[in-house]
Design an enzyme around this catalytic site. Structure first.
Site, PDB file in Angstrom:
ATOM      1  CG  HIS A 154      -2.188   0.557   1.042  1.00 16.67           C
ATOM      2  ND1 HIS A 154      -2.384   1.520  -0.056  1.00 16.67           N
ATOM      3  CD2 HIS A 154      -3.441   0.610   1.613  1.00 16.67           C
ATOM      4  CE1 HIS A 154      -3.745   2.024   0.016  1.00 16.67           C
ATOM      5  NE2 HIS A 154      -4.261   1.536   0.935  1.00 16.67           N
ATOM      6  CG  ASP A 177      -3.338   4.678  -4.224  1.00 15.84           C
ATOM      7  OD1 ASP A 177      -2.591   4.567  -3.146  1.00 15.84           O
ATOM      8  OD2 ASP A 177      -3.436   5.665  -4.719  1.00 15.84           O
TER       9      ASP A 177
END
Length: 559
Positions: free
Chosen positions: A532, A536
């Site tokens: 992450h 995204d």
């Protein structure tokens, strides 16, 4: 004849190195492959062996200097002449010579006049500098054939069988199974018709210092880790130094268990677990020493009697009953240690998130059932579900290239090729060989490449290059029956696709007129584990939508 000693290139991205210590001084006798000096680079610290036997004639670059690779740093003279010019920093080369000394009672092996061929620890990749001998496949006295498997090794990258360099008799085993040594170390000797040594060495040779009493003593790998003395250079890898910076830990207080007191990743991780992060002012507990002998002294002067103090009543301590755990304690194999280190490192490095999608595989299941027999007869390979998934993964990469990238400092490196790592479960661990340039392969080529890597992994025939350079990985725990798993990302990649099992399930189907019905379909759950930090959630989900749609509407020619 003079032989130049040069600064070696310790990897394709390494262009300079710092000489940290000379292990010999001008005038000393040196043997070929004997450690001559130590260097430190961006990637690794290492001892550099002498390129020839002779007398160290001159040291051109003193300890502490940083020079480019292929720079001449010293000269060895086979004739024994020593340059009159002194080195600029004599103290930098005052380290004692280090010699390997065998047991006094052990006679040298008989050669019967036949020349011996040294068997060395091979370098299994440009970034590999040591290996662990896990098993000898021959014993002293056995006949060996050239290219016949002689011993097995384990490195950071791969497990492999090492072939014999020549035909003859295995005369001597110098390094026993379980020992870790640097590349180019002589581990055995193969003779012609000569007799083998009386017995293999039972343990690595004892290292002793042959130097003036004023020189510091050189020691072998320490049995008990000892922290670096104040002012002494701390030996560690770039990874260890990065962990120390991130956790605010002083490396000077950590005992090093590696070669020459080098601090390993295991050492710093154990220190942090014991003392916690930010332990810059919490040095490791020093080795326990005997208390100093009592020193007699004059009796103290009489003092006034102190007021009587009532005794402190200590409540009884209730010791809970401890149930001893029974069972066998088995040490980790070198491969298991590496797997453990890398899994922990990845969890600490990447911000792991997982996205799970249900995919209808009915179309592909029926296609495979229909064409499998003819396809395998025509192409000489098994038809598995893996090439279908690999093709779908590459379709997802075309949609979201960020899933085929890696983090480099504060930048994102987008990879030109799709090099797919395929996790292979072994009886002794896990390994991830890589299909290079998968985007250029046909369906048949993908299946052959995947099958070939799996076979070589299980037979320990993988080349070092075949387990490096992956850009995205597929793992298939579904063959054992789980619905899905949440896999850990192999560093420095940012995404891994996990395959669950394929199960028949009732599914609501809607026709073109909007009418619903229930049908039995073949369903798989695919899990994308992603980092992450740069991927995204929206990018990950769009990647998985592309993968799902490709599989549910598969219409490519499979050969």
């Amino acid at each position: 004849m003079a032989t130049d000693v040069v600064m070696p290139q310790m990897g394709e991205s390494i262009f300079e190195g710092t000489i940290t210590k000379w292990l010999k001084k001008p005038g000393d006798k040196v043997q070929r492959d004997e450690p001559l000096f130590e260097i430190s680079t961006d990637k690794v610290d290492a001892e550099i062996p002498a390129p020839a036997t002779g007398i160290l004639k001159e040291i051109k670059i003193a300890a502490g200097a940083t020079v480019q690779v292929n720079t001449i740093v010293g000269v060895i003279d086979a004739e024994g002449a020593v340059a009159a010019k002194a080195v600029p920093n004599p103290s930098a080369v005052a380290a004692p010579a280090v010699l390997a000394v065998s047991s006094p009672a052990a006679p040298p092996p008989s050669t019967n006049g036949a020349p011996g061929i040294d068997v060395v620890m091979p370098q299994m990749g440009e970034s590999i500098f040591e290996g662990t001998i896990t098993k000898w496949l021959k014993k002293p006295g056995d006949q060996v054939q050239r290219d016949e498997p002689l011993f097995e090794i384990s490195t950071d990258k791969v497990d492999a069988e090492i072939p014999a360099p020549s035909t003859g008799i295995l005369r001597e085993i110098k390094v026993q199974a379980g020992a870790t040594v640097q590349v180019n170390t002589v581990v055995a000797v193969i003779g012609g018709a000569g007799a083998p040594a009386a017995a293999p060495t039972a343990a690595p040779a004892v290292m002793v210092a042959a130097a003036a009493p004023s020189a510091p003593a050189a020691t072998a790998r320490a049995a008990i880790p000892v922290p670096a003395a104040p002012g002494e250079r701390v030996r560690s890898s770039p990874l260890v130094r990065r962990i120390a910076r991130e956790q605010n830990v002083d490396l000077g207080g950590i005992p090093g268990s590696g070669l020459g007191g080098r601090i390993t990743k295991h050492d710093i991780q154990g220190f942090i677990q014991q003392h916690g992060a930010g332990a810059a002012d919490q040095p490791a507990r020093p080795p326990v020493t005997a208390p100093p002998p009592a020193v007699s002294a004059a009796p103290p002067q009489a003092r006034p009697a102190a007021a009587a103090v009532p005794p402190v009543v200590v409540p009884p301590v209730v010791v809970p009953q401890v149930h001893e755990l029974t069972g066998e304690l088995v040490p980790m194999t070198p491969m298991r240690k590496k797997i453990a280190e890398r899994m922990v490192e990845s969890r600490r490095t990447s911000a792991h998130v997982h996205s799970i999608f249900k995919v209808d595989m009915t179309r592909i299941v029926k296609l495979r059932e229909k064409t499998r027999a003819q396809w395998e007869a025509r192409n000489g390979a098994k038809l598995t579900f893996m090439p279908f998934i690999a093709k779908a993964l590459m379709h997802g990469v075309r949609t979201k290239p960020v899933c085929n990238a890696s983090v480099v400092g504060d930048s994102i490196q987008y990879h030109k090729n799709v090099n797919i790592g395929i996790a292979v479960a072994l009886d002794w661990g896990l390994i991830v060989p890589v299909v290079k340039g998968a985007e250029n392969l046909s369906f048949v080529g993908l299946q052959r490449a995947i099958s070939g890597l799996g076979e070589r992994a299980r037979s320990k025939k993988l080349a070092p290059d075949e387990v490096q350079g992956g850009t995205i990985t597929i793992t298939n725990p579904g063959i054992y029956g789980p619905q899905f798993g949440t896999p850990i990302i192999p560093q420095p990649q940012v995404a891994i696709l996990g395959m669950g099992g394929i199960f028949k399930e009732p599914v609501v189907m809607t026709d073109d007129d909007g009418n619903d019905s229930i049908a039995v379909r073949h369903i798989i759950r695919l899990v994308l584990g992603y980092d992450h930090r740069i991927v995204d959630g929206a990018d990950a989900d769009q990647f998985m939508v592309a993968v799902r749609d490709y599989l549910q509407n598969f219409n490519e020619d499979i050969g």
